[in-house]
Design an enzyme around this catalytic site. Structure first.
Site, PDB file in Angstrom:
ATOM      1  N   LYS A  10       0.818  -1.218   0.000  1.00  0.00           N
ATOM      2  CA  LYS A  10       0.000   0.000   0.000  1.00  0.00           C
ATOM      3  C   LYS A  10       0.861   1.281   0.000  1.00  0.00           C
ATOM      4  O   LYS A  10       2.060   1.229   0.263  1.00  0.00           O
ATOM      5  CB  LYS A  10      -0.944  -0.038   1.213  1.00  0.00           C
ATOM      6  CG  LYS A  10      -1.950  -1.195   1.161  1.00  0.00           C
ATOM      7  CD  LYS A  10      -2.978  -1.082   2.275  1.00  0.00           C
ATOM      8  CE  LYS A  10      -3.980  -2.227   2.205  1.00  0.00           C
ATOM      9  NZ  LYS A  10      -5.099  -2.031   3.176  1.00  0.00           N
ATOM     10  N   TYR A  50     -12.118  -2.156  -4.391  1.00  0.00           N
ATOM     11  CA  TYR A  50     -12.673  -2.328  -3.034  1.00  0.00           C
ATOM     12  C   TYR A  50     -14.197  -2.217  -2.995  1.00  0.00           C
ATOM     13  O   TYR A  50     -14.771  -1.955  -1.929  1.00  0.00           O
ATOM     14  CB  TYR A  50     -12.051  -1.296  -2.090  1.00  0.00           C
ATOM     15  CG  TYR A  50     -10.677  -1.688  -1.566  1.00  0.00           C
ATOM     16  CD1 TYR A  50     -10.520  -2.809  -0.741  1.00  0.00           C
ATOM     17  CD2 TYR A  50      -9.548  -0.944  -1.864  1.00  0.00           C
ATOM     18  CE1 TYR A  50      -9.273  -3.163  -0.243  1.00  0.00           C
ATOM     19  CE2 TYR A  50      -8.291  -1.295  -1.366  1.00  0.00           C
ATOM     20  CZ  TYR A  50      -8.164  -2.403  -0.551  1.00  0.00           C
ATOM     21  OH  TYR A  50      -6.940  -2.768  -0.048  1.00  0.00           O
ATOM     22  N   ASN A 113      -2.200   0.214   6.683  1.00  0.00           N
ATOM     23  CA  ASN A 113      -1.700  -1.046   7.245  1.00  0.00           C
ATOM     24  C   ASN A 113      -0.775  -1.807   6.294  1.00  0.00           C
ATOM     25  O   ASN A 113      -0.643  -3.032   6.389  1.00  0.00           O
ATOM     26  CB  ASN A 113      -2.856  -1.920   7.763  1.00  0.00           C
ATOM     27  CG  ASN A 113      -3.788  -2.365   6.661  1.00  0.00           C
ATOM     28  OD1 ASN A 113      -3.678  -1.917   5.518  1.00  0.00           O
ATOM     29  ND2 ASN A 113      -4.712  -3.244   6.994  1.00  0.00           N
ATOM     30  N   HIS A 116      -2.222  -5.480   1.565  1.00  0.00           N
ATOM     31  CA  HIS A 116      -3.519  -6.144   1.382  1.00  0.00           C
ATOM     32  C   HIS A 116      -3.239  -7.545   0.891  1.00  0.00           C
ATOM     33  O   HIS A 116      -2.300  -7.760   0.126  1.00  0.00           O
ATOM     34  CB  HIS A 116      -4.372  -5.410   0.336  1.00  0.00           C
ATOM     35  CG  HIS A 116      -5.548  -6.240  -0.143  1.00  0.00           C
ATOM     36  ND1 HIS A 116      -6.717  -6.336   0.566  1.00  0.00           N
ATOM     37  CD2 HIS A 116      -5.698  -7.053  -1.217  1.00  0.00           C
ATOM     38  CE1 HIS A 116      -7.551  -7.166  -0.079  1.00  0.00           C
ATOM     39  NE2 HIS A 116      -6.948  -7.614  -1.163  1.00  0.00           N
ATOM     40  N   GLU A 127      -9.267 -11.050  -7.793  1.00  0.00           N
ATOM     41  CA  GLU A 127      -8.335  -9.948  -7.560  1.00  0.00           C
ATOM     42  C   GLU A 127      -7.090 -10.053  -8.457  1.00  0.00           C
ATOM     43  O   GLU A 127      -6.567  -9.042  -8.910  1.00  0.00           O
ATOM     44  CB  GLU A 127      -7.931  -9.902  -6.079  1.00  0.00           C
ATOM     45  CG  GLU A 127      -9.087  -9.455  -5.182  1.00  0.00           C
ATOM     46  CD  GLU A 127      -8.715  -9.365  -3.712  1.00  0.00           C
ATOM     47  OE1 GLU A 127      -9.588  -8.999  -2.916  1.00  0.00           O
ATOM     48  OE2 GLU A 127      -7.548  -9.645  -3.355  1.00  0.00           O
TER      49      GLU A 127
HETATM   50  P1  CMP Z   1      -7.536  -4.588   3.412  1.00  0.00           P
HETATM   51  O1  CMP Z   1      -7.122  -5.992   3.659  1.00  0.00           O
HETATM   52  O2  CMP Z   1      -6.863  -3.881   2.297  1.00  0.00           O
HETATM   53  O3  CMP Z   1      -9.116  -4.562   3.111  1.00  0.00           O
HETATM   54  C1  CMP Z   1      -9.901  -3.420   3.372  1.00  0.00           C
HETATM   55  C2  CMP Z   1      -9.159  -2.352   4.110  1.00  0.00           C
HETATM   56  O4  CMP Z   1      -9.953  -1.351   4.713  1.00  0.00           O
HETATM   57  C3  CMP Z   1      -8.404  -2.978   5.252  1.00  0.00           C
HETATM   58  O5  CMP Z   1      -7.329  -3.741   4.741  1.00  0.00           O
HETATM   59  C4  CMP Z   1      -8.039  -1.744   6.087  1.00  0.00           C
HETATM   60  O6  CMP Z   1      -6.814  -1.181   5.709  1.00  0.00           O
HETATM   61  C5  CMP Z   1      -9.136  -0.750   5.720  1.00  0.00           C
HETATM   62  N1  CMP Z   1      -9.939  -0.362   6.872  1.00  0.00           N
HETATM   63  C6  CMP Z   1     -10.032   0.883   7.362  1.00  0.00           C
HETATM   64  N2  CMP Z   1     -10.853   0.908   8.406  1.00  0.00           N
HETATM   65  C7  CMP Z   1     -11.292  -0.353   8.604  1.00  0.00           C
HETATM   66  C8  CMP Z   1     -12.169  -0.962   9.552  1.00  0.00           C
HETATM   67  N3  CMP Z   1     -12.771  -0.255  10.517  1.00  0.00           N
HETATM   68  N4  CMP Z   1     -12.380  -2.281   9.450  1.00  0.00           N
HETATM   69  C9  CMP Z   1     -11.777  -3.013   8.471  1.00  0.00           C
HETATM   70  N5  CMP Z   1     -10.950  -2.484   7.547  1.00  0.00           N
HETATM   71  C10 CMP Z   1     -10.703  -1.177   7.623  1.00  0.00           C
END
Ligand code: CMP
Length: 139
Positions: A10, A50, A113, A116, A127
């Site tokens: 990311k 997404y 974070n 993904h 994906e």
């Molecule tokens: P990812 O695995 O990329 O899939 C969706 C993303 O939404 C997740 O990682 C997080 O980085 C982001 N995200 C932000 N806020 C939330 C939340 N409250 N719960 C889950 N995902 C979140």
């Protein structure tokens, strides 16, 4: 079984020049990077990727973040690659991630974070197809 999964490094990871350190974690875990490219997603592309989260309160912020700076999209291959990658990434919220995981070491927050990874076989297939043609997958 040998599986493939979609991985994204990311914007918080590319910005901090962490792609090598994160890729090392995948390779140390036995995952092979069989495709990889650095791209800058448009908000429309990030929104489409997404789409499953479109009704969630964090959707707008997520799309904006993913389109803010370059990402590296990649395909990881290996034994149980989908679960293995999830294990190496650690919990979505870095506060809950285990020691030694990518998110524990590098993630800044739930949104920023660092990585993904696909969550299941059917989403991995979709994906991977979203970003790569069959010709781009080189074992
Ligand atoms: P990812 O695995 O990329 O899939 C969706 C993303 O939404 C997740 O990682 C997080 O980085 C982001 N995200 C932000 N806020 C939330 C939340 N409250 N719960 C889950 N995902 C979140």
């Amino acid at each position: 079984a040998i599986e493939r999964t979609l991985s994204i490094l990311k914007p918080d990871a590319t910005r901090r020049n962490l792609t090598g350190k994160i890729n090392a974690k995948f390779e140390e875990a036995g995952l092979r990077i069989v495709a990889s490219k650095r791209i800058h997603l448009s908000p429309a592309q990030a929104g489409k990727f997404y789409e499953v989260h479109k009704d969630r309160p964090f959707y707008g912020e997520l799309v904006e973040f993913m389109a803010s700076e370059p990402v590296v999209v990649q395909v990881l291959e290996g034994e149980n690659a989908i679960a293995k990658n999830r294990e190496v990434m650690g919990a979505t919220n870095p506060a809950n991630a285990d020691e030694g995981t990518i998110r524990k070491e590098f993630a800044l927050s739930m949104g920023e974070n660092s990585v993904h990874g696909s969550d299941a076989a059917d989403t991995a297939k979709d994906e991977i197809a979203f970003f790569f043609s069959g010709l781009e997958l080189v074992g």
